[in-house]
Design a protein around this motif. Structure first.
Motif, short mmCIF file in Angstrom:
data_model
loop_
_atom_site.label_atom_id
_atom_site.label_comp_id
_atom_site.label_asym_id
_atom_site.label_seq_id
_atom_site.Cartn_x
_atom_site.Cartn_y
_atom_site.Cartn_z
N LEU A 1 0.83 -1.20 0.00
CA LEU A 1 0.00 0.00 0.00
C LEU A 1 0.87 1.26 0.00
O LEU A 1 0.60 2.21 -0.74
N LEU A 2 1.93 1.26 0.79
CA LEU A 2 2.85 2.39 0.83
C LEU A 2 3.53 2.60 -0.52
O LEU A 2 3.60 3.73 -1.02
N VAL A 3 3.99 1.54 -1.13
CA VAL A 3 4.62 1.63 -2.46
C VAL A 3 3.62 2.15 -3.48
O VAL A 3 3.95 3.00 -4.32
N PHE A 4 2.39 1.69 -3.42
CA PHE A 4 1.36 2.14 -4.35
C PHE A 4 1.08 3.63 -4.18
O PHE A 4 1.02 4.38 -5.15
N VAL A 5 0.92 4.10 -2.95
CA VAL A 5 0.63 5.51 -2.69
C VAL A 5 1.79 6.39 -3.14
O VAL A 5 1.59 7.43 -3.77
N VAL A 6 3.02 5.99 -2.84
CA VAL A 6 4.18 6.77 -3.26
C VAL A 6 4.28 6.80 -4.79
O VAL A 6 4.57 7.84 -5.38
N GLY A 7 4.02 5.67 -5.42
CA GLY A 7 4.06 5.61 -6.88
C GLY A 7 3.02 6.50 -7.53
O GLY A 7 3.30 7.23 -8.48
N ILE A 8 1.80 6.49 -7.01
CA ILE A 8 0.74 7.34 -7.55
C ILE A 8 1.09 8.81 -7.34
O ILE A 8 0.88 9.65 -8.22
N GLY A 9 1.63 9.14 -6.18
CA GLY A 9 2.03 10.53 -5.90
C GLY A 9 3.11 11.00 -6.85
O GLY A 9 3.07 12.13 -7.35
N THR A 10 4.08 10.14 -7.13
CA THR A 10 5.15 10.49 -8.06
C THR A 10 4.61 10.70 -9.46
O THR A 10 4.96 11.67 -10.15
N LEU A 11 3.74 9.82 -9.91
CA LEU A 11 3.15 9.97 -11.24
C LEU A 11 2.32 11.25 -11.34
O LEU A 11 2.35 11.94 -12.36
N ALA A 12 1.60 11.58 -10.28
CA ALA A 12 0.79 12.80 -10.28
C ALA A 12 1.68 14.04 -10.36
O ALA A 12 1.38 14.99 -11.09
N ARG A 13 2.79 14.04 -9.64
CA ARG A 13 3.71 15.19 -9.69
C ARG A 13 4.29 15.36 -11.09
O ARG A 13 4.42 16.46 -11.60
N ILE A 14 4.66 14.25 -11.71
CA ILE A 14 5.20 14.33 -13.07
C ILE A 14 4.13 14.84 -14.03
O ILE A 14 4.38 15.74 -14.83
N PHE A 15 2.92 14.28 -13.94
CA PHE A 15 1.84 14.66 -14.84
C PHE A 15 1.50 16.15 -14.70
O PHE A 15 1.44 16.88 -15.68
#
Length: 90
Positions: free
Chosen positions: A13-27
């Motif tokens: 869950l932590l890896v998923f949340v961090v991954g989604i946050g990183t993708l959102a920042r890039i987008f």
């Protein structure tokens, strides 16, 4: 066994949340770079200057004696060479 399963689920869950946050920042970072620059009448699609001023960076040159880079307007030119100060010119 249950504790291990709970820890694995929390880690995923932590890896998923961090991954989604990183993708959102890039987008959203890419999207913010495509907005028209309002200070230039909306014609340019470059990013606004970080500090809000529109000054161009001055050309830096290396001193022929010590190698220190100084702005071209602050240095001294003589005999086809560039110096950081009057002392190094002599």
């Amino acid at each position: 066994m249950v504790i291990k399963l709970v820890l694995i689920v929390l880690l995923l869950l932590l890896v998923f949340v961090v991954g989604i946050g990183t993708l959102a920042r890039i987008f959203f970072g890419v999207l913010s770079g495509l907005r028209p620059n309002k200070s230039r009448g909306g014609r340019s699609f470059s990013r606004d200057n970080r500090f809000g001023n529109e000054e161009k960076a001055e050309h830096m040159l290396a001193c022929s004696v010590c190698g220190v880079h100084v702005p071209e307007s602050e240095g001294v030119k003589a005999a086809g060479k560039f110096f950081c100060c009057e002392a190094h010119r002599k």
